[in-house]
Design a protein around this motif. Structure first.
Motif, PDB file in Angstrom:
ATOM      1  N   ILE A  92       0.846  -1.203   0.000  1.00 46.43           N
ATOM      2  CA  ILE A  92       0.000   0.000   0.000  1.00 46.43           C
ATOM      3  C   ILE A  92       0.881   1.253   0.000  1.00 46.43           C
ATOM      4  N   GLY A  93       2.039   1.140   0.681  1.00 45.36           N
ATOM      5  CA  GLY A  93       2.986   2.250   0.675  1.00 45.36           C
ATOM      6  C   GLY A  93       3.345   2.657  -0.746  1.00 45.36           C
ATOM      7  N   GLY A  94       3.487   1.661  -1.626  1.00 43.87           N
ATOM      8  CA  GLY A  94       3.806   1.939  -3.019  1.00 43.87           C
ATOM      9  C   GLY A  94       2.684   2.694  -3.710  1.00 43.87           C
ATOM     10  N   LEU A  95       1.460   2.213  -3.509  1.00 40.12           N
ATOM     11  CA  LEU A  95       0.311   2.864  -4.140  1.00 40.12           C
ATOM     12  C   LEU A  95       0.181   4.304  -3.647  1.00 40.12           C
ATOM     13  N   PHE A  96       0.316   4.472  -2.334  1.00 41.40           N
ATOM     14  CA  PHE A  96       0.221   5.817  -1.758  1.00 41.40           C
ATOM     15  C   PHE A  96       1.255   6.737  -2.402  1.00 41.40           C
ATOM     16  N   CYS A  97       2.468   6.223  -2.516  1.00 41.90           N
ATOM     17  CA  CYS A  97       3.567   7.032  -3.035  1.00 41.90           C
ATOM     18  C   CYS A  97       3.247   7.542  -4.445  1.00 41.90           C
ATOM     19  N   ILE A  98       2.756   6.638  -5.286  1.00 47.56           N
ATOM     20  CA  ILE A  98       2.476   7.039  -6.671  1.00 47.56           C
ATOM     21  C   ILE A  98       1.231   7.939  -6.749  1.00 47.56           C
ATOM     22  N   MET A  99       0.134   7.490  -6.143  1.00 49.02           N
ATOM     23  CA  MET A  99      -1.135   8.186  -6.335  1.00 49.02           C
ATOM     24  C   MET A  99      -1.238   9.484  -5.545  1.00 49.02           C
ATOM     25  N   ASP A 100      -0.629   9.512  -4.357  1.00 47.75           N
ATOM     26  CA  ASP A 100      -0.731  10.704  -3.534  1.00 47.75           C
ATOM     27  C   ASP A 100       0.535  11.543  -3.639  1.00 47.75           C
ATOM     28  N   TYR A 101       1.658  10.988  -3.183  1.00 47.97           N
ATOM     29  CA  TYR A 101       2.874  11.776  -3.100  1.00 47.97           C
ATOM     30  C   TYR A 101       3.357  12.240  -4.476  1.00 47.97           C
ATOM     31  N   MET A 102       3.262  11.350  -5.482  1.00 48.01           N
ATOM     32  CA  MET A 102       3.712  11.695  -6.833  1.00 48.01           C
ATOM     33  C   MET A 102       2.581  12.284  -7.677  1.00 48.01           C
ATOM     34  N   GLY A 103       1.405  12.363  -7.111  1.00 48.68           N
ATOM     35  CA  GLY A 103       0.282  12.944  -7.841  1.00 48.68           C
ATOM     36  C   GLY A 103      -0.149  12.136  -9.044  1.00 48.68           C
ATOM     37  N   GLY A 104       0.072  10.838  -9.003  1.00 51.18           N
ATOM     38  CA  GLY A 104      -0.391   9.973 -10.076  1.00 51.18           C
ATOM     39  C   GLY A 104       0.628   9.780 -11.180  1.00 51.18           C
ATOM     40  N   ASN A 105       1.847  10.247 -10.974  1.00 46.15           N
ATOM     41  CA  ASN A 105       2.894  10.048 -11.969  1.00 46.15           C
ATOM     42  C   ASN A 105       3.816   8.921 -11.537  1.00 46.15           C
ATOM     43  N   TRP A 106       3.990   7.956 -12.423  1.00 45.52           N
ATOM     44  CA  TRP A 106       4.862   6.833 -12.083  1.00 45.52           C
ATOM     45  C   TRP A 106       6.318   7.265 -12.105  1.00 45.52           C
ATOM     46  N   GLU A 107       6.997   7.008 -10.989  1.00 46.69           N
ATOM     47  CA  GLU A 107       8.429   7.299 -10.908  1.00 46.69           C
ATOM     48  C   GLU A 107       9.127   6.058 -10.394  1.00 46.69           C
ATOM     49  N   TYR A 108      10.337   5.834 -10.896  1.00 44.06           N
ATOM     50  CA  TYR A 108      11.079   4.672 -10.397  1.00 44.06           C
ATOM     51  C   TYR A 108      11.791   5.033  -9.094  1.00 44.06           C
ATOM     52  N   ILE A 109      11.007   5.338  -8.072  1.00 43.41           N
ATOM     53  CA  ILE A 109      11.563   5.770  -6.799  1.00 43.41           C
ATOM     54  C   ILE A 109      11.254   4.736  -5.717  1.00 43.41           C
ATOM     55  N   LEU A 110      10.313   3.808  -6.043  1.00 42.18           N
ATOM     56  CA  LEU A 110       9.840   2.880  -5.005  1.00 42.18           C
ATOM     57  C   LEU A 110      10.936   1.961  -4.481  1.00 42.18           C
ATOM     58  N   GLU A 111      11.910   1.674  -5.338  1.00 42.21           N
ATOM     59  CA  GLU A 111      12.976   0.799  -4.871  1.00 42.21           C
ATOM     60  C   GLU A 111      13.715   1.452  -3.707  1.00 42.21           C
ATOM     61  N   VAL A 112      14.027   2.743  -3.879  1.00 37.44           N
ATOM     62  CA  VAL A 112      14.708   3.484  -2.819  1.00 37.44           C
ATOM     63  C   VAL A 112      13.850   3.497  -1.556  1.00 37.44           C
ATOM     64  N   PHE A 113      12.538   3.800  -1.760  1.00 40.19           N
ATOM     65  CA  PHE A 113      11.662   3.882  -0.585  1.00 40.19           C
ATOM     66  C   PHE A 113      11.494   2.529   0.092  1.00 40.19           C
ATOM     67  N   GLY A 114      11.575   1.468  -0.691  1.00 37.57           N
ATOM     68  CA  GLY A 114      11.491   0.124  -0.108  1.00 37.57           C
ATOM     69  C   GLY A 114      12.656  -0.158   0.821  1.00 37.57           C
ATOM     70  N   TRP A 115      13.855   0.192   0.343  1.00 34.38           N
ATOM     71  CA  TRP A 115      15.030  -0.020   1.207  1.00 34.38           C
ATOM     72  C   TRP A 115      14.941   0.853   2.446  1.00 34.38           C
ATOM     73  N   LEU A 116      14.469   2.089   2.264  1.00 36.26           N
ATOM     74  CA  LEU A 116      14.339   2.966   3.430  1.00 36.26           C
ATOM     75  C   LEU A 116      13.359   2.373   4.440  1.00 36.26           C
ATOM     76  N   SER A 117      12.296   1.727   3.942  1.00 35.26           N
ATOM     77  CA  SER A 117      11.336   1.108   4.849  1.00 35.26           C
ATOM     78  C   SER A 117      11.990   0.007   5.675  1.00 35.26           C
ATOM     79  N   ILE A 118      12.852  -0.769   5.012  1.00 37.50           N
ATOM     80  CA  ILE A 118      13.535  -1.836   5.761  1.00 37.50           C
ATOM     81  C   ILE A 118      14.469  -1.228   6.800  1.00 37.50           C
ATOM     82  N   ALA A 119      15.151  -0.148   6.421  1.00 35.85           N
ATOM     83  CA  ALA A 119      16.030   0.537   7.382  1.00 35.85           C
ATOM     84  C   ALA A 119      15.209   1.071   8.550  1.00 35.85           C
ATOM     85  N   LEU A 120      14.017   1.530   8.239  1.00 38.93           N
ATOM     86  CA  LEU A 120      13.159   2.090   9.290  1.00 38.93           C
ATOM     87  C   LEU A 120      12.767   1.032  10.323  1.00 38.93           C
TER      88      LEU A 120
END
Lengths: 538, 318
Positions: free
Chosen positions: B213-241
């Protein structure tokens, strides 16, 4: 007392068979357990005691045969099923979650109705403890507990589930004589309350002390059940092994004994800053077995590791006397490699066989090379000599293995130990240290190991033996060093020492720890040495 | 500017919060799932596809369906990835680290493939974004308070709710106790009759579903519906978190905001070079390492990961 034959049957096993791969662990076992009795299950390692009990407790499912509980056939496919039939097992390796409290461990997996409230659980735990005379703190975390406290949690856990058939797998292996007595009192009280207790153990004297009947297994087959009152150690051993064996350790008088290793005023702490060794001083002599007795975790491991060059010391001296030149060699703060380069032939059989002693995934030959890897000249491995050595050990120590190239972790505990001890002895040591070398071994393998140690002693090796069975220590060792909370509580003569005396020394110094001043250890030492026979201060 | 900064930090934090809450649930069962980046990507891609077809078929006539259906599809996609992971590690006994890394590479690649299939008309989903980004219409009347705390979309509040529920379930319920036992000592859990396999499968599937769901939120809300190849970075950050918050979902709420703030801090500092921006973006990893160092020094049993994290369990292994 009511005759046991008249008591109702709690569990009946009929034709139980279990095979793992092509090895049969249990073959057609038919036996029964009565209500209100303590039944000891006796057998060598690999005789299928634990497997059989695991089938009653629902860990394994039998390939063939039936189990009847209170007269009705029971299908026990999981531990949960076993609990439903009132069967609970206390495993040899405690099955507790370290970071949970006692109460959390006790209620774990219980399917009770209503809300999950720990407070109610705490109260019920207290009730059970009261009834059978346990002492337990429901809010204590398991990792803060002593072994005996953990065992108490295990027993209460089973009782909490309403078990009236309890199976205990080697419950005394890690207890002091005093703790064992307490446990036996509790067990007797439970028996008098009408519960059935099955106890698996290697220790014959305990079998005779606690049980009403003894069931014997041999190589997975049921040999028979005898009334404890009508049997003795020798008869039981014969049933177990299937032939006459001598259970005597031949203790020869030390010959040409001379000092080999001085250990003086050793101090060390663990990573948390807890004092592990406190001013430990002793001498190991060539041609002698020095036994080390103590509650598990009293500093035995640190002491041996310090000598082997694996433990950092705060202060103290370790001096080795070269048998040929008579020169003194300082071993303190040397790595194992440096120690070997100094020409000191030190062998170490650590308690953690597959952790520190051998590499589980490597075969016997490669494990032999772990000690001689420095010898080769070419960059390629030369497996010729290690192979010869491995074959030698397999033959002389009767190691049961499918082949030279079987990973050692697949061997049974006794055979792993034989491989390890064999390798260590093969390097013709002058000092041999062995920590719990017979832990988990059956009686036959144990005596093989004892005899190996005695033979080493006769060859003029200074043997240091850390043991847990006090009877064996008294029979095997020339001198016994008792260690308590990292201090030398006393050094006794193995020929005159009494079991109770050792037990008291083991626990005595533990109770003193809080109040005792640092230098009191020395005083204790002197008080406890009978007539200077021990000779701790050289 | 501070208000805007905090508001953005909280907004971004939901991505990490979903990711880490899901991963905490997974890790409590003893599964060290390094596949989070891939799982978030796949979940988000499936969610976007769903959004795309919804917009094509029903348009914007039923707004709440535009959130609910993609959300469910995303969760199901994540859970499916979790199912695959569990099948590999529990049933086939594959090594967890290798499996997790394979899930990441596989997931990121699969997500790219899925998104490429609708790339030409991808822009249409930006139309659905506005339903994600606001929840309280009165938020801008409440000054700074409204802007920081109430100006976000529904998924931000859902993330916090999920974290709180996870915290309660883990620590106050029998299911949580059983789950923690499975991750700490599966043999013990097994012996008292807890179904280790079921718990591992369930925790992993639910955890991966939440992470995605974090991925969906990131694209639809944070990115305003634009697909960006940023989820990989955010995924690793989630594991670090997960490490940063010491496996506690409640702490993760605060931790995710800190991560969010550190990640966007560079855009609020004027006159720094590209290299400096990247250095500032490294800070979440740096603080994670600092936390690791501190907990290692304290060495308390309470701050340690589940004892059997990363280890598979076979009952008859002796």
């Amino acid at each position: 007392m009511e005759k046991i034959e008249n008591k109702p049957i709690a569990i009946q096993l009929k034709g139980i068979t279990k095979t793992f791969g092509n090895v049969s662990a249990n073959k057609d076992v038919t036996m029964d357990v009565r209500r209100g009795e303590i039944l000891a299950v006796l057998g060598e390692n690999g005789s299928g005691k634990t497997t059989l009990m695991n089938m009653i407790a629902g860990i394994y499912y039998p390939d063939e045969g039936q189990i009847f509980v209170n007269g009705e056939e029971a299908v026990i496919r999981s531990p949960q099923d076993a609990f439903r039939h009132g069967i609970g097992m206390i495993h040899q390796h405690f099955k507790l979650v370290d970071v949970f409290t006692a109460a959390q461990n006790i209620v774990l997996g219980v399917r009770e109705k209503g809300r999950y409230k720990l407070k109610d659980a705490n109260e019920r735990v207290f009730e059970i403890a009261e009834k059978y005379g346990f002492h337990i703190d429901p809010e204590k975390k398991v990792y803060e507990m002593s072994v005996s406290e953990k065992q108490t949690v295990e027993i209460v856990k089973v009782l909490y589930r309403g078990a009236d058939i309890l199976i205990l797998d080697e419950p005394t292996a890690v207890l002091t004589p005093q703790e064992t007595e307490k446990l036996f009192d509790v067990l007797r009280r439970m028996r008098d309350d009408g519960k059935s207790i099955i106890i698996i153990t290697h220790k014959l004297n305990e079998v005779l002390e606690i049980s009403d009947r003894v069931a014997v297994l041999r190589k997975g087959e049921y040999v028979g059940t005898v009334e404890t009152a009508e049997t003795n150690e020798l008869a039981l051993t014969e049933m177990m092994v299937g032939k006459k064996v001598s259970l005597n350790i031949e203790r020869t008088e030390p010959e040409n004994s001379c000092d080999r290793l001085f250990v003086a005023h050793l101090n060390c702490r663990d990573r948390e800053g807890v004092k592990k060794l406190d001013d430990v001083t002793f001498t190991a002599r060539a041609g002698e077995i020095l036994g080390i007795a103590g509650i598990a975790g009293s500093g035995q491991r640190e002491l041996l590791e310090a000598i082997a060059g694996l433990q950092h010391l705060e202060s103290g001296e370790i001096t080795y006397i070269d048998p040929e030149s008579g020169e003194e060699v300082n071993l303190r703060d040397k790595t194992p490699m440096q120690i070997r380069e100094l020409g000191v032939r030190l062998s170490f059989v650590p308690e953690d066989r597959l952790g520190m002693g051998l590499v589980g995934n490597m075969d016997i030959v490669d494990n032999m090379m772990l000690r001689s890897y420095g010898k080769g000249k070419s960059i390629f491995l030369d497996r010729k000599d290690p192979k010869k050595l491995a074959e030698n050990i397999i033959e002389s120590l009767e190691v049961v293995t499918p082949g030279l190239h079987t990973p050692v972790r697949r061997l049974s505990g006794g055979n792993v130990q034989k491989v390890l001890v064999g390798r260590e002895i093969a390097s013709t040591p002058t000092v041999l240290m062995a920590a719990y070398p017979v832990r988990g071994l059956d009686i036959n393998s144990s005596y093989t190991i004892y005899n190996l140690l005695t033979k080493q002693k006769e060859n003029g090796v200074a043997v240091i033996f850390v043991g847990e069975d006090l009877d064996v220590l008294i029979e095997l060792c020339d001198r016994i060093l008792v260690i308590g909370s990292g201090r030398v509580a006393g050094i006794l003569d193995g020929r005159t020492a009494k079991k109770e005396e050792i037990g008291l020394l083991m626990t005595g110094s533990r109770e003193n720890t809080g109040a005792a001043a640092e230098n009191e250890a020395e005083e204790n030492l002197e008080e406890n040495i009978p007539d200077g026979k021990g000779g701790a201060h050289e | 500017m501070i208000v805007g900064f905090l508001s953005s930090a909280i907004r971004l934090s939901a991505t990490f919060l979903y990711g880490s809450t899901g991963e905490i649930i997974t890790e409590k069962s003893g599964h060290l799932n390094l596949g989070v980046p891939g799982i978030m990507s796949v979940g988000a891609a499936l969610g976007c596809l769903c959004e795309y077809y919804l917009l094509k078929s029903i348009g914007t006539s039923v707004p709440f369906l535009l959130i609910l259906l993609p959300l469910l599809v995303t969760f199901a996609g994540g859970a499916l990835m979790g199912l695959l992971y569990s099948f590999l590690t529990v049933s086939l006994r594959a090594n967890q680290n290798v499996t997790g890394l394979a899930m990441t590479t596989f997931g990121v690649g699969l997500a790219g493939y899925l998104i490429n299939s609708i790339k030409a008309q991808m822009a249409i989903i930006t139309r659905a974004s506005k339903y994600y980004t606001t929840l309280f219409p009165f938020a801008d009347k409440l000054g700074w308070f409204g802007e920081i705390f109430l100006s976000h979309g529904i998924l931000v509040y859902l993330a916090i709710a999920v974290a709180i529920v996870a915290q309660i379930v883990l620590n106050k319920t029998r299911i949580g106790l059983n789950l923690r036992a499975v991750g700490e000592n599966p043999a013990t859990a097994d012996a008292v009759g807890i179904n280790v396999t079921l718990y591992r499968y369930a925790a992993t599937c639910i955890g991966c579903g939440i992470s995605s769901i974090g991925g969906l939120f990131c694209i639809m809300d944070y990115m305003g519906g634009n697909w960006e190849y940023i989820l990989e970075v955010f995924g690793w950050l989630s594991i670090a978190l997960v490490i940063f918050t010491l496996w506690r979902p409640a702490l993760s709420i605060l931790g995710s905001i800190i991560f969010g703030a550190l990640y966007i801090a560079s855009s609020y500092i004027s006159g720094i070079t590209f290299a400096q921006i990247e250095l500032i973006r490294m800070l979440p990893y740096v603080v994670t390492i600092v936390v690791l160092i501190i907990t290692s020094i304290i060495n308390s049993r309470e701050t340690q990961p589940p004892a059997n994290l990363g280890l598979n369990y076979f009952r008859e292994d002796r």
